[in-house]
Design a protein around this motif. Structure first.
Motif, PDB file in Angstrom:
ATOM      1  N   HIS A 239       0.821  -1.210   0.000  1.00  0.00           N
ATOM      2  CA  HIS A 239       0.000   0.000   0.000  1.00  0.00           C
ATOM      3  C   HIS A 239       0.858   1.266   0.000  1.00  0.00           C
ATOM      4  O   HIS A 239       0.489   2.270  -0.612  1.00  0.00           O
ATOM      5  CB  HIS A 239      -0.940  -0.027   1.204  1.00  0.00           C
TER       6      HIS A 239
ATOM      7  N   HIS B 228      -8.826   7.342   0.241  1.00  0.00           N
ATOM      8  CA  HIS B 228      -7.993   7.254  -0.964  1.00  0.00           C
ATOM      9  C   HIS B 228      -8.750   7.537  -2.253  1.00  0.00           C
ATOM     10  O   HIS B 228      -8.158   7.544  -3.322  1.00  0.00           O
ATOM     11  CB  HIS B 228      -7.375   5.850  -1.082  1.00  0.00           C
TER      12      HIS B 228
ATOM     13  N   HIS C  24     -10.635   3.694   5.256  1.00  0.00           N
ATOM     14  CA  HIS C  24      -9.328   3.924   4.636  1.00  0.00           C
ATOM     15  C   HIS C  24      -9.476   4.090   3.120  1.00  0.00           C
ATOM     16  O   HIS C  24      -8.887   4.994   2.515  1.00  0.00           O
ATOM     17  CB  HIS C  24      -8.416   2.732   4.971  1.00  0.00           C
TER      18      HIS C  24
ATOM     19  N   HIS D  57      -5.333  11.892   5.207  1.00  0.00           N
ATOM     20  CA  HIS D  57      -4.618  10.625   5.033  1.00  0.00           C
ATOM     21  C   HIS D  57      -3.417  10.771   4.088  1.00  0.00           C
ATOM     22  O   HIS D  57      -2.417  10.065   4.246  1.00  0.00           O
ATOM     23  CB  HIS D  57      -5.569   9.543   4.533  1.00  0.00           C
TER      24      HIS D  57
END
Ligand code: ZN
Ligand code: ZN
Length: 242
Positions: free
Chosen positions: A95, A159, A155, A182
């Protein structure tokens, strides 16, 4: 880092039968505890609104902190040579190099592993709280469990470049993690903004030095070097970063 590991190793092996059973068992057991806590709350409902608000906010904050602690632990200490953590470490390292590959991981695989963690953390607390008739703790633990199991959904939201309007409103209200929050994790040394649900714990405990203090204590006690494995991966794959 394993010497044999190259870019092709990012393509993680298909899930084995044992892993699927593990994921399903975690989801089922944690789901049972979660449902039992809702049934119990319904049958023993005696909470006043300040306790309800406190339990919900406390559950959200604890889940955000829990997501940060898990992320921090994987970024900072583990490596793929630890057999039973290998798949998760590979996913976390991958990631950092190829952020968008998380969209290939199905929710049920994310949720299966996280269900076990939620179960281990909340089942004893829920059991004791039921015995003590502490409804606010049962409610807070149920909120925590639901958010921890779904933390990687949040999460992924952090993104996505394009979002439905209602999600953007929640992000602007700081109720959901934003891409701006983030992206600071990915833009730096992977050593801050670990929390994945709304970032409340990053902006409070994180800013106060909570993760650095934990690192200092663990490094001092064990002699381990924080982020050694993550830095090895970045050195190896930085040039291929897409
Ligand atoms: Zn990320
Ligand atoms: Zn990270």
């Amino acid at each position: 880092m394993s010497e044999s590991l190259d870019a092709s190793a990012f393509t993680v092996a298909p899930y084995s039968r044992g892993e699927l059973v593990f994921h399903i068992a975690g989801g089922a057991l944690n789901g049972l505890v979660w449902m039992a806590s809702l049934v119990w709350l319904f049958a023993h409902w005696n909470l006043q609104w300040p306790w309800i608000a406190l339990a919900i906010l406390g559950g959200i904050y604890a889940a955000d902190l829990g997501s940060g602690l898990l992320h921090w632990a994987f970024d900072t200490w583990f490596d793929e040579d630890i057999e039973f953590l290998r798949r998760m470490v590979l996913q976390v390292r991958e990631h950092h190099v190829y952020p968008n590959r998380i969209f290939r991981i199905h929710f049920l695989h994310d949720a299966g592993t996280l269900s076990w963690i939620a179960l281990i953390v909340t089942a004893p607390a829920i059991g004791i709280a039921m015995l003590l008739d502490a409804g606010a703790v049962v409610l807070g633990a149920a909120v925590f469990s639901l958010l921890l199991v779904t933390m990687l959904v949040f999460h992924k939201i952090g993104h996505r470049a394009r979002q439905p309007r209602w999600i953007r409103v929640l992000q602007k209200s700081r109720l959901l993690i934003s891409a701006a929050h983030h992206s600071r994790h990915h833009g730096g040394n992977h050593d801050f903004n670990y929390c994945l649900i709304n970032g409340w714990a990053d902006d409070t405990l994180g800013r106060a030095g909570f993760f650095r203090a934990l690192e200092w204590a663990i490094a001092r006690a064990t002699g381990a070097e924080p982020r050694r494995n993550d830095h090895e991966w970045l050195r190896r794959f930085e040039s291929r970063k897409a």
